[in-house]
Scaffold this active site. Structure first.
Site, PDB file in Angstrom:
ATOM      1  N   ASN A   1      15.403 -28.263  46.504  1.00  0.00           N
ATOM      2  CA  ASN A   1      15.899 -27.442  45.387  1.00  0.00           C
ATOM      3  C   ASN A   1      16.767 -28.300  44.475  1.00  0.00           C
ATOM      4  O   ASN A   1      16.908 -29.502  44.690  1.00  0.00           O
ATOM      5  CB  ASN A   1      16.655 -26.216  45.920  1.00  0.00           C
ATOM      6  CG  ASN A   1      17.812 -26.643  46.799  1.00  0.00           C
ATOM      7  OD1 ASN A   1      18.727 -27.322  46.347  1.00  0.00           O
ATOM      8  ND2 ASN A   1      17.770 -26.277  48.074  1.00  0.00           N
TER       9      ASN A   1
ATOM     10  N   ASP B   1      15.310 -22.139  52.700  1.00  0.00           N
ATOM     11  CA  ASP B   1      15.040 -20.962  53.526  1.00  0.00           C
ATOM     12  C   ASP B   1      13.811 -21.170  54.410  1.00  0.00           C
ATOM     13  O   ASP B   1      13.695 -20.552  55.458  1.00  0.00           O
ATOM     14  CB  ASP B   1      14.815 -19.734  52.632  1.00  0.00           C
ATOM     15  CG  ASP B   1      16.136 -19.252  52.029  1.00  0.00           C
ATOM     16  OD1 ASP B   1      17.140 -19.258  52.763  1.00  0.00           O
ATOM     17  OD2 ASP B   1      16.169 -18.908  50.832  1.00  0.00           O
TER      18      ASP B   1
ATOM     19  N   LYS C   1      -0.556 -38.686  54.408  1.00  0.00           N
ATOM     20  CA  LYS C   1      -0.499 -38.002  53.112  1.00  0.00           C
ATOM     21  C   LYS C   1      -1.707 -37.077  52.983  1.00  0.00           C
ATOM     22  O   LYS C   1      -2.847 -37.531  53.100  1.00  0.00           O
ATOM     23  CB  LYS C   1      -0.491 -39.027  51.977  1.00  0.00           C
ATOM     24  CG  LYS C   1      -0.310 -38.372  50.627  1.00  0.00           C
ATOM     25  CD  LYS C   1      -0.328 -39.353  49.495  1.00  0.00           C
ATOM     26  CE  LYS C   1      -0.312 -38.604  48.183  1.00  0.00           C
ATOM     27  NZ  LYS C   1      -0.987 -39.320  47.122  1.00  0.00           N
TER      28      LYS C   1
ATOM     29  N   ASP D   1      19.363 -18.989  59.548  1.00  0.00           N
ATOM     30  CA  ASP D   1      20.449 -18.928  58.567  1.00  0.00           C
ATOM     31  C   ASP D   1      21.739 -19.455  59.213  1.00  0.00           C
ATOM     32  O   ASP D   1      22.299 -18.815  60.111  1.00  0.00           O
ATOM     33  CB  ASP D   1      20.617 -17.479  58.095  1.00  0.00           C
ATOM     34  CG  ASP D   1      21.507 -17.409  56.867  1.00  0.00           C
ATOM     35  OD1 ASP D   1      22.640 -17.936  56.927  1.00  0.00           O
ATOM     36  OD2 ASP D   1      21.063 -16.860  55.852  1.00  0.00           O
ATOM     37  N   ILE D   2      22.205 -20.619  58.734  1.00  0.00           N
ATOM     38  CA  ILE D   2      23.375 -21.268  59.357  1.00  0.00           C
ATOM     39  C   ILE D   2      24.626 -20.418  59.157  1.00  0.00           C
ATOM     40  O   ILE D   2      25.414 -20.205  60.079  1.00  0.00           O
ATOM     41  CB  ILE D   2      23.608 -22.677  58.757  1.00  0.00           C
ATOM     42  CG1 ILE D   2      22.319 -23.502  58.808  1.00  0.00           C
ATOM     43  CG2 ILE D   2      24.739 -23.392  59.486  1.00  0.00           C
ATOM     44  CD1 ILE D   2      22.391 -24.809  58.036  1.00  0.00           C
TER      45      ILE D   2
ATOM     46  N   PHE E   1      28.605 -19.597  49.830  1.00  0.00           N
ATOM     47  CA  PHE E   1      28.231 -19.480  48.424  1.00  0.00           C
ATOM     48  C   PHE E   1      26.934 -18.674  48.353  1.00  0.00           C
ATOM     49  O   PHE E   1      26.248 -18.502  49.364  1.00  0.00           O
ATOM     50  CB  PHE E   1      28.023 -20.871  47.810  1.00  0.00           C
ATOM     51  CG  PHE E   1      29.284 -21.436  47.207  1.00  0.00           C
ATOM     52  CD1 PHE E   1      30.370 -21.749  48.012  1.00  0.00           C
ATOM     53  CD2 PHE E   1      29.391 -21.651  45.834  1.00  0.00           C
ATOM     54  CE1 PHE E   1      31.539 -22.262  47.470  1.00  0.00           C
ATOM     55  CE2 PHE E   1      30.551 -22.168  45.280  1.00  0.00           C
ATOM     56  CZ  PHE E   1      31.619 -22.476  46.096  1.00  0.00           C
TER      57      PHE E   1
ATOM     58  N   LYS F   1      25.597  -9.950  50.942  1.00  0.00           N
ATOM     59  CA  LYS F   1      25.524 -11.160  51.782  1.00  0.00           C
ATOM     60  C   LYS F   1      26.787 -11.320  52.614  1.00  0.00           C
ATOM     61  O   LYS F   1      26.748 -11.778  53.747  1.00  0.00           O
ATOM     62  CB  LYS F   1      25.317 -12.413  50.910  1.00  0.00           C
ATOM     63  CG  LYS F   1      23.878 -12.572  50.490  1.00  0.00           C
ATOM     64  CD  LYS F   1      23.583 -13.857  49.745  1.00  0.00           C
ATOM     65  CE  LYS F   1      22.118 -13.837  49.303  1.00  0.00           C
ATOM     66  NZ  LYS F   1      21.758 -14.896  48.398  1.00  0.00           N
TER      67      LYS F   1
ATOM     68  N   LYS G   1      26.279 -11.579  56.551  1.00  0.00           N
ATOM     69  CA  LYS G   1      26.527 -12.864  57.206  1.00  0.00           C
ATOM     70  C   LYS G   1      27.941 -12.955  57.806  1.00  0.00           C
ATOM     71  O   LYS G   1      28.350 -13.998  58.285  1.00  0.00           O
ATOM     72  CB  LYS G   1      26.303 -14.003  56.201  1.00  0.00           C
ATOM     73  CG  LYS G   1      24.901 -13.946  55.569  1.00  0.00           C
ATOM     74  CD  LYS G   1      24.517 -15.214  54.864  1.00  0.00           C
ATOM     75  CE  LYS G   1      23.191 -15.048  54.144  1.00  0.00           C
ATOM     76  NZ  LYS G   1      22.538 -16.305  53.806  1.00  0.00           N
TER      77      LYS G   1
HETATM   78  O1  PMT Z   1      25.172 -28.688  44.235  1.00  0.00           O
HETATM   79  P1  PMT Z   1      25.355 -28.237  42.801  1.00  0.00           P
HETATM   80  O2  PMT Z   1      24.338 -28.810  41.882  1.00  0.00           O
HETATM   81  O3  PMT Z   1      26.777 -28.466  42.328  1.00  0.00           O
HETATM   82  O4  PMT Z   1      25.107 -26.660  42.751  1.00  0.00           O
HETATM   83  C1  PMT Z   1      25.956 -25.792  43.407  1.00  0.00           C
HETATM   84  C2  PMT Z   1      25.193 -24.638  44.099  1.00  0.00           C
HETATM   85  C3  PMT Z   1      24.492 -23.808  43.040  1.00  0.00           C
HETATM   86  C4  PMT Z   1      24.163 -25.194  45.087  1.00  0.00           C
HETATM   87  C5  PMT Z   1      26.264 -23.807  44.889  1.00  0.00           C
HETATM   88  O5  PMT Z   1      27.228 -23.337  43.981  1.00  0.00           O
HETATM   89  C6  PMT Z   1      25.617 -22.634  45.612  1.00  0.00           C
HETATM   90  O6  PMT Z   1      25.376 -21.581  45.081  1.00  0.00           O
HETATM   91  N1  PMT Z   1      25.330 -22.847  46.934  1.00  0.00           N
HETATM   92  C7  PMT Z   1      24.641 -21.870  47.786  1.00  0.00           C
HETATM   93  C8  PMT Z   1      23.166 -21.929  47.530  1.00  0.00           C
HETATM   94  C9  PMT Z   1      22.381 -21.007  48.467  1.00  0.00           C
HETATM   95  O7  PMT Z   1      21.753 -21.489  49.376  1.00  0.00           O
HETATM   96  O8  PMT Z   1      22.525 -19.740  48.221  1.00  0.00           O
HETATM   97  P2  PMT Z   1      21.772 -18.555  49.079  1.00  0.00           P
HETATM   98  O9  PMT Z   1      22.125 -17.324  48.370  1.00  0.00           O
HETATM   99  O10 PMT Z   1      20.334 -18.915  49.260  1.00  0.00           O
HETATM  100  O11 PMT Z   1      22.486 -18.608  50.489  1.00  0.00           O
HETATM  101  C10 PMT Z   1      23.701 -17.930  50.748  1.00  0.00           C
HETATM  102  C11 PMT Z   1      24.509 -18.662  51.758  1.00  0.00           C
HETATM  103  O12 PMT Z   1      23.777 -18.781  52.971  1.00  0.00           O
HETATM  104  C12 PMT Z   1      24.905 -20.066  51.356  1.00  0.00           C
HETATM  105  O13 PMT Z   1      26.227 -20.292  51.801  1.00  0.00           O
HETATM  106  C13 PMT Z   1      23.954 -20.942  52.138  1.00  0.00           C
HETATM  107  O14 PMT Z   1      24.551 -22.212  52.465  1.00  0.00           O
HETATM  108  C14 PMT Z   1      23.726 -20.112  53.385  1.00  0.00           C
HETATM  109  N2  PMT Z   1      22.418 -20.374  54.013  1.00  0.00           N
HETATM  110  C15 PMT Z   1      21.253 -20.033  53.416  1.00  0.00           C
HETATM  111  C16 PMT Z   1      20.057 -20.253  54.086  1.00  0.00           C
HETATM  112  C17 PMT Z   1      20.085 -20.833  55.378  1.00  0.00           C
HETATM  113  N3  PMT Z   1      18.971 -21.070  56.046  1.00  0.00           N
HETATM  114  N4  PMT Z   1      21.246 -21.153  55.940  1.00  0.00           N
HETATM  115  C18 PMT Z   1      22.425 -20.926  55.283  1.00  0.00           C
HETATM  116  O15 PMT Z   1      23.495 -21.221  55.807  1.00  0.00           O
END
Ligand code: PMT
Length: 405
Positions: A210, A279, A289, A305-306, A323, A337, A341
């Protein structure tokens, strides 16, 4: 120390290396320090107050007997307000004055009047540095509690070689960080931050990822370190240098990030999950390849999901912040969320907007917490990181878990 903007008094004395202090000011401002520059008469032969003023955003001090700015004995006021005095470059002359307690200009008067910690970065000819008088002055300053960083050995401006070069900006910043951190409200606390993207292998040439640059997570790690925390930064592949004093763990996949995070979570007082974790991963990645084909599809499976796992493991004395990357209806998704979580806060940003979220230097967020929500930004990611930590420290329920006992 003011967690919002600690004040550094930067004394620049007359050395060829004085121009390097301009870069120092820029880097200190980036790290959200307030910088008040004082130029000695010697320094002004090499650099101008105007350049320092433009970079620091503050009027540069040069004259002790200035009728305007000294009407309220400004140098004494500054000496009291400073969180740290940085002398870079420091000449043999200024070290001698300070060791003797002379006070005949702005810099030396301030050094005599202050009780703030002092960091000296000497720069001079190698014979001057090695001279017993300078060595004795350096020892005197150290005995009184000053820290001296450098000088380095190498080619000197005088054409000779030896110890006397101003040490690198990185070394000065690292020394300064550890001095300011020792006084911060998070000192003694462990902070775990995740940053950047993860990558999931498709084949020998391709992967799923991403747009995360890591900037937001790195800014959080740096801000927590500046407030005194021991910071571990678990990061996916990014092109950023590690903030001074931060312990970095590099990972690639979501699974690797999970393992690294679980290793550090138990001892962490505050965990901030800023990484954009993938995800999905491929059910069957291959080592060769894959050939291009008209019909090409990927068989995906969900990554664990961590954050949700940490929410289950979290003890009462730990603080957990996640975040959320959203594209609208931030408050709704952030609260949903947060509950799902079991995080204390969810910091949601809108990644569909041009100037926030992924990659840029700015961000704007909505923070969902137990009692409601608040918004921050748009502002620089470094500033946002500091404000988020300040708000956490001020939170009536979470702050006491994080503040130094
Ligand atoms: O790195 P930059 O370019 O500065 O950009 C910052 C950012 C946009 C990446 C940051 O501000 C941000 O939004 N980070 C969270 C991105 C994200 O994965 O969002 P989500 O809504 O998909 O997930 C929610 C939370 O679950 C996040 O804390 C994520 O780390 C966590 N997660 C998600 C999936 C997973 N398998 N494990 C997780 O822990």
């Amino acid at each position: 120390m003011d967690p919002k903007e600690p004040l550094i008094l930067l004394i620049v004395s007359g050395s060829v290396a004085a121009y390097k202090a301009l870069e120092l000011v820029r880097r200190l401002r980036e790290q959200a320090f307030g910088v008040q520059v004082i130029l000695t008469a010697g320094a002004q032969r090499f650099v101008t107050p105007l350049s320092f003023q433009a970079l620091s955003g503050r009027e540069v001090k040069t004259e002790l007997f200035d009728l305007g700015s000294e009407a309220k004995i400004g140098h004494i006021d500054l000496a009291r307000k400073a969180d740290l005095i940085l002398v870079a470059p420091a000449t043999a002359d200024l070290m001698a004055k300070a060791a003797l307690g002379l006070a005949d200009d702005y810099a030396s008067t301030l050094l005599l009047a202050t009780q703030s910690p002092q960091l000296w970065a000497p720069a001079m000819n190698h014979a001057m540095w090695s001279h017993p008088a300078t060595q004795q002055n350096a020892a005197t300053l150290k005995t009184r509690g000053a820290t001296i960083v450098g000088p380095d050995s190498g080619d000197l401006a005088c054409g000779e070689e030896g110890p006397g070069r101003l040490t690198s900006t990185e070394n000065i910043l690292a020394a300064l960080q550890s001095m300011t951190a020792a006084k911060g409200p998070l000192s003694g606390k462990q902070v775990l931050v995740t940053a950047g993207p993860t990558r999931e292998k498709i084949d020998a040439a391709r992967y799923i990822s991403n747009h995360s640059s890591g900037k937001m997570g790195f800014a959080l790690a740096q801000a927590a370190q500046a407030l005194g925390a021991q910071v571990t930064l678990v990061t996916g592949p990014v092109a950023l240098s590690t903030p001074p004093g931060v312990q970095r763990v590099d990972v690639v996949t979501a699974q690797e990030m999970m393992e690294a995070v679980l290793q550090h979570f138990e001892t962490s007082d505050l965990t901030i999950k800023c990484a954009a974790v993938g995800d999905y991963r491929l059910k069957n990645p291959v080592d060769t390849k894959l050939k291009k084909a008209e019909d090409f599809s990927l068989d995906l499976t969900l990554n664990e999901d961590i954050l949700a796992r940490l929410g289950q493991l979290k003890r009462e004395d730990q603080v957990l912040v996640g975040f959320a990357a959203e594209t609208g209806d931030l408050a709704h998704w952030a609260h949903s969320k947060r509950q799902r979580k079991a995080a204390d806060w969810i910091v949601a940003n809108d990644v569909s907007l041009a100037d926030t979220g992924f990659d840029g230097d700015q961000n704007q967020v909505l923070v969902a917490h137990e009692k409601g929500e608040f918004e921050l930004g748009p502002m620089a990611k470094s500033e946002l990181a500091r404000q988020l930590l300040t708000r956490l420290l001020e939170d009536p329920k979470l702050g006491p878990k994080l503040r130094q006992n």
